[in-house]
Design a protein around this motif. Sequence first.
Motif, PDB file in Angstrom:
ATOM      1  N   SER A  25      89.393  59.020  20.975  1.00 38.98           N
ATOM      2  CA  SER A  25      88.101  59.152  21.669  1.00 38.98           C
ATOM      3  C   SER A  25      88.069  58.269  22.913  1.00 38.98           C
ATOM      4  O   SER A  25      87.526  58.665  23.944  1.00 38.98           O
ATOM      5  CB  SER A  25      86.932  58.828  20.736  1.00 38.98           C
ATOM      6  OG  SER A  25      86.829  57.446  20.476  1.00 38.98           O
ATOM      7  N   TYR A  26      88.678  57.084  22.837  1.00 38.43           N
ATOM      8  CA  TYR A  26      88.773  56.215  24.013  1.00 38.43           C
ATOM      9  C   TYR A  26      89.504  56.937  25.140  1.00 38.43           C
ATOM     10  O   TYR A  26      89.062  56.936  26.293  1.00 38.43           O
ATOM     11  CB  TYR A  26      89.498  54.915  23.657  1.00 38.43           C
ATOM     12  CG  TYR A  26      89.823  54.070  24.862  1.00 38.43           C
ATOM     13  CD1 TYR A  26      88.900  53.174  25.361  1.00 38.43           C
ATOM     14  CD2 TYR A  26      91.047  54.187  25.509  1.00 38.43           C
ATOM     15  CE1 TYR A  26      89.181  52.393  26.481  1.00 38.43           C
ATOM     16  CE2 TYR A  26      91.341  53.410  26.630  1.00 38.43           C
ATOM     17  CZ  TYR A  26      90.407  52.528  27.106  1.00 38.43           C
ATOM     18  OH  TYR A  26      90.687  51.772  28.218  1.00 38.43           O
TER      19      TYR A  26
ATOM     20  N   SER B 256      84.381  49.094  20.434  1.00 36.75           N
ATOM     21  CA  SER B 256      84.808  47.833  19.820  1.00 36.75           C
ATOM     22  C   SER B 256      83.960  47.493  18.595  1.00 36.75           C
ATOM     23  O   SER B 256      84.487  47.042  17.575  1.00 36.75           O
ATOM     24  CB  SER B 256      84.735  46.688  20.832  1.00 36.75           C
ATOM     25  OG  SER B 256      85.657  46.897  21.866  1.00 36.75           O
ATOM     26  N   ASP B 257      82.644  47.689  18.712  1.00 35.86           N
ATOM     27  CA  ASP B 257      81.754  47.419  17.580  1.00 35.86           C
ATOM     28  C   ASP B 257      82.081  48.319  16.393  1.00 35.86           C
ATOM     29  O   ASP B 257      82.108  47.854  15.238  1.00 35.86           O
ATOM     30  CB  ASP B 257      80.284  47.613  17.979  1.00 35.86           C
ATOM     31  CG  ASP B 257      79.796  46.569  18.967  1.00 35.86           C
ATOM     32  OD1 ASP B 257      80.483  45.534  19.153  1.00 35.86           O
ATOM     33  OD2 ASP B 257      78.723  46.803  19.574  1.00 35.86           O
ATOM     34  N   THR B 258      82.338  49.586  16.657  1.00 36.38           N
ATOM     35  CA  THR B 258      82.685  50.521  15.579  1.00 36.38           C
ATOM     36  C   THR B 258      84.022  50.133  14.976  1.00 36.38           C
ATOM     37  O   THR B 258      84.181  50.108  13.749  1.00 36.38           O
ATOM     38  CB  THR B 258      82.724  51.969  16.104  1.00 36.38           C
ATOM     39  OG1 THR B 258      81.440  52.297  16.640  1.00 36.38           O
ATOM     40  CG2 THR B 258      83.086  52.951  15.007  1.00 36.38           C
TER      41      THR B 258
ATOM     42  N   ASP C 143      77.176  61.339  22.894  1.00 32.83           N
ATOM     43  CA  ASP C 143      78.213  62.007  22.115  1.00 32.83           C
ATOM     44  C   ASP C 143      79.133  60.997  21.436  1.00 32.83           C
ATOM     45  O   ASP C 143      79.540  61.201  20.278  1.00 32.83           O
ATOM     46  CB  ASP C 143      79.027  62.957  22.996  1.00 32.83           C
ATOM     47  CG  ASP C 143      78.235  64.182  23.414  1.00 32.83           C
ATOM     48  OD1 ASP C 143      77.166  64.455  22.821  1.00 32.83           O
ATOM     49  OD2 ASP C 143      78.690  64.876  24.353  1.00 32.83           O
ATOM     50  N   CYS C 144      79.457  59.928  22.116  1.00 38.10           N
ATOM     51  CA  CYS C 144      80.304  58.894  21.507  1.00 38.10           C
ATOM     52  C   CYS C 144      79.584  58.206  20.352  1.00 38.10           C
ATOM     53  O   CYS C 144      80.203  57.901  19.320  1.00 38.10           O
ATOM     54  CB  CYS C 144      80.749  57.871  22.545  1.00 38.10           C
ATOM     55  SG  CYS C 144      82.068  58.492  23.607  1.00 38.10           S
ATOM     56  N   GLU C 145      78.303  57.969  20.516  1.00 32.10           N
ATOM     57  CA  GLU C 145      77.532  57.366  19.421  1.00 32.10           C
ATOM     58  C   GLU C 145      77.555  58.269  18.192  1.00 32.10           C
ATOM     59  O   GLU C 145      77.721  57.790  17.069  1.00 32.10           O
ATOM     60  CB  GLU C 145      76.082  57.114  19.859  1.00 32.10           C
ATOM     61  CG  GLU C 145      75.935  55.981  20.837  1.00 32.10           C
ATOM     62  CD  GLU C 145      74.545  55.899  21.461  1.00 32.10           C
ATOM     63  OE1 GLU C 145      73.652  56.710  21.088  1.00 32.10           O
ATOM     64  OE2 GLU C 145      74.349  55.025  22.323  1.00 32.10           O
TER      65      GLU C 145
ATOM     66  N   SER D 222      79.636  49.917  28.387  1.00 30.24           N
ATOM     67  CA  SER D 222      78.832  50.283  27.224  1.00 30.24           C
ATOM     68  C   SER D 222      79.665  51.074  26.218  1.00 30.24           C
ATOM     69  O   SER D 222      79.600  50.823  25.001  1.00 30.24           O
ATOM     70  CB  SER D 222      77.619  51.094  27.670  1.00 30.24           C
ATOM     71  OG  SER D 222      76.879  51.542  26.563  1.00 30.24           O
ATOM     72  N   LEU D 223      80.448  52.021  26.705  1.00 31.41           N
ATOM     73  CA  LEU D 223      81.296  52.818  25.828  1.00 31.41           C
ATOM     74  C   LEU D 223      82.371  51.956  25.178  1.00 31.41           C
ATOM     75  O   LEU D 223      82.659  52.087  23.987  1.00 31.41           O
ATOM     76  CB  LEU D 223      81.937  53.969  26.609  1.00 31.41           C
ATOM     77  CG  LEU D 223      80.984  55.091  26.996  1.00 31.41           C
ATOM     78  CD1 LEU D 223      81.576  55.931  28.118  1.00 31.41           C
ATOM     79  CD2 LEU D 223      80.653  55.946  25.787  1.00 31.41           C
ATOM     80  N   TYR D 224      82.950  51.078  25.944  1.00 27.24           N
ATOM     81  CA  TYR D 224      83.981  50.192  25.400  1.00 27.24           C
ATOM     82  C   TYR D 224      83.395  49.274  24.335  1.00 27.24           C
ATOM     83  O   TYR D 224      83.990  49.083  23.266  1.00 27.24           O
ATOM     84  CB  TYR D 224      84.632  49.378  26.518  1.00 27.24           C
ATOM     85  CG  TYR D 224      85.778  48.542  26.005  1.00 27.24           C
ATOM     86  CD1 TYR D 224      87.041  49.100  25.867  1.00 27.24           C
ATOM     87  CD2 TYR D 224      85.587  47.217  25.635  1.00 27.24           C
ATOM     88  CE1 TYR D 224      88.100  48.356  25.377  1.00 27.24           C
ATOM     89  CE2 TYR D 224      86.642  46.461  25.130  1.00 27.24           C
ATOM     90  CZ  TYR D 224      87.894  47.031  25.009  1.00 27.24           C
ATOM     91  OH  TYR D 224      88.935  46.292  24.508  1.00 27.24           O
ATOM     92  N   ASP D 225      82.223  48.695  24.614  1.00 27.58           N
ATOM     93  CA  ASP D 225      81.580  47.813  23.639  1.00 27.58           C
ATOM     94  C   ASP D 225      81.229  48.563  22.360  1.00 27.58           C
ATOM     95  O   ASP D 225      81.416  48.033  21.250  1.00 27.58           O
ATOM     96  CB  ASP D 225      80.319  47.175  24.228  1.00 27.58           C
ATOM     97  CG  ASP D 225      80.625  46.140  25.297  1.00 27.58           C
ATOM     98  OD1 ASP D 225      81.804  45.734  25.437  1.00 27.58           O
ATOM     99  OD2 ASP D 225      79.679  45.743  26.011  1.00 27.58           O
TER     100      ASP D 225
END
Length: 156
Positions: A70-71, A146-148, A43-45, A140-143
């Motif tokens: 979202s975070y 951060s990438d986005t 869902d986050c992706e 994984s969610l944090y990374d």
Amino acid sequence: MDAFFAAANDSYDGYIQNKEVLANWYALAYSESEKLYESIKTDCEKYHEILLNNPEYAEYKVWDRALGDSYDVWDGALGDYYNDWDDLYGDIYNDCSDMITDAPENVGYDVRSEEWDEMYDTRADSWEAMYDLRADAWESLYDARSDTWEELYDRR
């Protein structure tokens, strides 16, 4: 879990006869948690894709706030879920420890001690696996966030 405690009936013999049910429940809790974390990541992706592909999110304040919101959602959800299973694992430990401690007098200390050690190790191994699973999901969610964030920032 309910099946285990119903069958164990708060007794040492019930615990001994059903400890495999408990071990199976730990495995189920792990696999269901794995599915939960995977669905949160999916869902986050999707959410990040919307942010990356929608011109409405070109303004810094808008996407920064959207990523912050979202975070807060997934960090809060993972924190709440961690607290719930940590509490549950504590309750399981206490209840099983009581059942082993309350063994009949004809059950020697060595036998009780071995059962308690096995119960503790099974619970500790499961707790550690659950903790690692949660930590990996959080990282994984944090990374991904951060990438986005970095990609959106670079587009400015």
